[in-house]
Design a protein around this motif. Structure first.
Motif, mmCIF file in Angstrom:
data_model
loop_
_atom_site.group_PDB
_atom_site.id
_atom_site.type_symbol
_atom_site.label_atom_id
_atom_site.label_comp_id
_atom_site.label_asym_id
_atom_site.label_seq_id
_atom_site.Cartn_x
_atom_site.Cartn_y
_atom_site.Cartn_z
ATOM 1 N N ASP A 87 5.085 0.311 -6.281
ATOM 2 C CA ASP A 87 4.542 0.216 -4.922
ATOM 3 C C ASP A 87 5.561 -0.410 -3.972
ATOM 4 O O ASP A 87 5.725 0.037 -2.833
ATOM 5 C CB ASP A 87 3.240 -0.585 -4.904
ATOM 6 C CG ASP A 87 2.059 0.175 -5.492
ATOM 7 O OD1 ASP A 87 2.194 1.389 -5.763
ATOM 8 O OD2 ASP A 87 0.999 -0.450 -5.692
ATOM 9 N N GLU A 91 7.625 1.439 -0.579
ATOM 10 C CA GLU A 91 7.676 0.917 0.793
ATOM 11 C C GLU A 91 9.044 1.138 1.431
ATOM 12 O O GLU A 91 9.148 1.198 2.645
ATOM 13 C CB GLU A 91 7.368 -0.583 0.808
ATOM 14 C CG GLU A 91 5.944 -0.931 0.499
ATOM 15 C CD GLU A 91 5.710 -2.432 0.547
ATOM 16 O OE1 GLU A 91 6.372 -3.126 1.350
ATOM 17 O OE2 GLU A 91 4.855 -2.907 -0.215
ATOM 18 N N TYR A 92 10.083 1.237 0.622
ATOM 19 C CA TYR A 92 11.440 1.323 1.160
ATOM 20 C C TYR A 92 12.056 2.708 1.083
ATOM 21 O O TYR A 92 13.145 2.927 1.604
ATOM 22 C CB TYR A 92 12.338 0.270 0.489
ATOM 23 C CG TYR A 92 11.986 -1.079 1.041
ATOM 24 C CD1 TYR A 92 12.602 -1.560 2.181
ATOM 25 C CD2 TYR A 92 10.949 -1.814 0.489
ATOM 26 C CE1 TYR A 92 12.221 -2.758 2.744
ATOM 27 C CE2 TYR A 92 10.561 -3.014 1.046
ATOM 28 C CZ TYR A 92 11.202 -3.484 2.167
ATOM 29 O OH TYR A 92 10.806 -4.663 2.736
ATOM 30 N N ARG A 127 10.624 -8.109 -0.940
ATOM 31 C CA ARG A 127 10.799 -7.323 0.284
ATOM 32 C C ARG A 127 12.018 -7.795 1.065
ATOM 33 O O ARG A 127 12.771 -6.985 1.599
ATOM 34 C CB ARG A 127 9.562 -7.452 1.175
ATOM 35 C CG ARG A 127 8.447 -6.535 0.844
ATOM 36 C CD ARG A 127 7.335 -6.737 1.843
ATOM 37 N NE ARG A 127 6.216 -5.878 1.564
ATOM 38 C CZ ARG A 127 4.979 -6.163 1.905
ATOM 39 N NH1 ARG A 127 4.687 -7.287 2.518
ATOM 40 N NH2 ARG A 127 4.006 -5.329 1.629
#
Length: 180
Positions: A87, A91-92, A127
Motif C-alpha cells: 500500500d 502511494e508513490y 513516506r
C-alpha cells in the motif's frame, strides 16, 4: 506553543480543505465538460497538486509539533506486513511514473506475515523517506523499496540512484529540518 501551532495548522488545513473540495469537484468532472477551460487546465491541475501538497505539509507540521510536545499517542496493532508495504509503495507509483523513475516494490516476506506496529507513525516515517527518494532521484533513475525478514523482525530498505548525501553531512541526518 503546541496549542498555537496545532490551532493555526488546523485553521490552515480547513481553508485548504475547502479549496481541495472545490478542486476535487472540478477535477472529477467529465473531460468533455472541461473543454471550455482546456487552456487553463494545466494551471488548475497545478493548483490541485499544490493544495494537496499544502495539506500534507500542514499534517507534517502537526505531527512534528505533536512529537516535540511529547503528547503523541501510539496505537500499536498487528498488521499484514505485505499489505502495509505494498500500500505504501502504491502511494508513490504515480509520482515515479510522472518523473520517469523506475520504481520497484519487492517483498520476500511470506504471505500473511504480521507485524506489531503503530501503522500511522511508521507510515509517516517511511513516506518521508520515499518522498526524499523521489524528490532527489533524477528522471530516468531508479528506486527500490524492499522488505525482508531478518531474525525475528523485518527490514524495510529504500535504495535510489539519487544524488545522495555527502559523507561530511551524514552526522547531521537526524537533525531537525536537515537537508543534505
Amino acid at each position: 506553543k503546541f496549542e498555537f501551532i496545532s490551532g493555526s495548522a488546523f485553521h490552515l488545513r480547513s481553508i485548504l480543505g475547502e479549496s481541495k473540495w472545490s478542486l476535487d469537484s472540478f477535477m472529477n468532472m467529465p473531460r468533455e465538460q472541461l473543454k471550455s477551460v482546456s487552456k487553463e487546465l494545466p494551471l488548475i491541475e497545478r493548483a490541485y497538486d499544490s493544495t494537496n501538497q499544502g495539506i500534507k505539509a500542514i499534517q507534517e507540521i502537526l505531527d512534528l509539533a505533536e512529537l516535540e510536545s511529547q503528547k503523541i499517542e501510539y496505537n500499536f496493532a498487528y498488521a499484514d506486513i505485505n499489505k502495509f508495504f505494498y500500500d505504501l509503495g502504491e502511494e508513490y507509483k504515480a509520482h515515479t511514473v510522472a518523473k520517469n523513475i523506475d520504481f520497484a516494490v519487492n517483498s520476500t516476506v511470506i504471505p500473511g506475515a504480521k507485524i506489531y506496529i503503530d501503522a500511522v507513525h511508521t507510515r509517516l516515517a517511511i513516506r518521508n523517506l520515499l518522498l526524499n527518494a523521489v524528490q532527489f532521484t533524477n528522471p530516468g533513475g531508479k528506486i527500490d523499496f524492499d522488505v525482508k525478514e531478518k531474525d525475528d523482525g523485518f527490514i524495510f530498505t529504500i535504495h535510489d540512484s539519487g544524488v545522495g548525501i555527502p559523507k561530511s553531512e551524514l552526522p547531521k541526518v537526524f537533525n531537525k529540518f536537515f537537508r543534505g
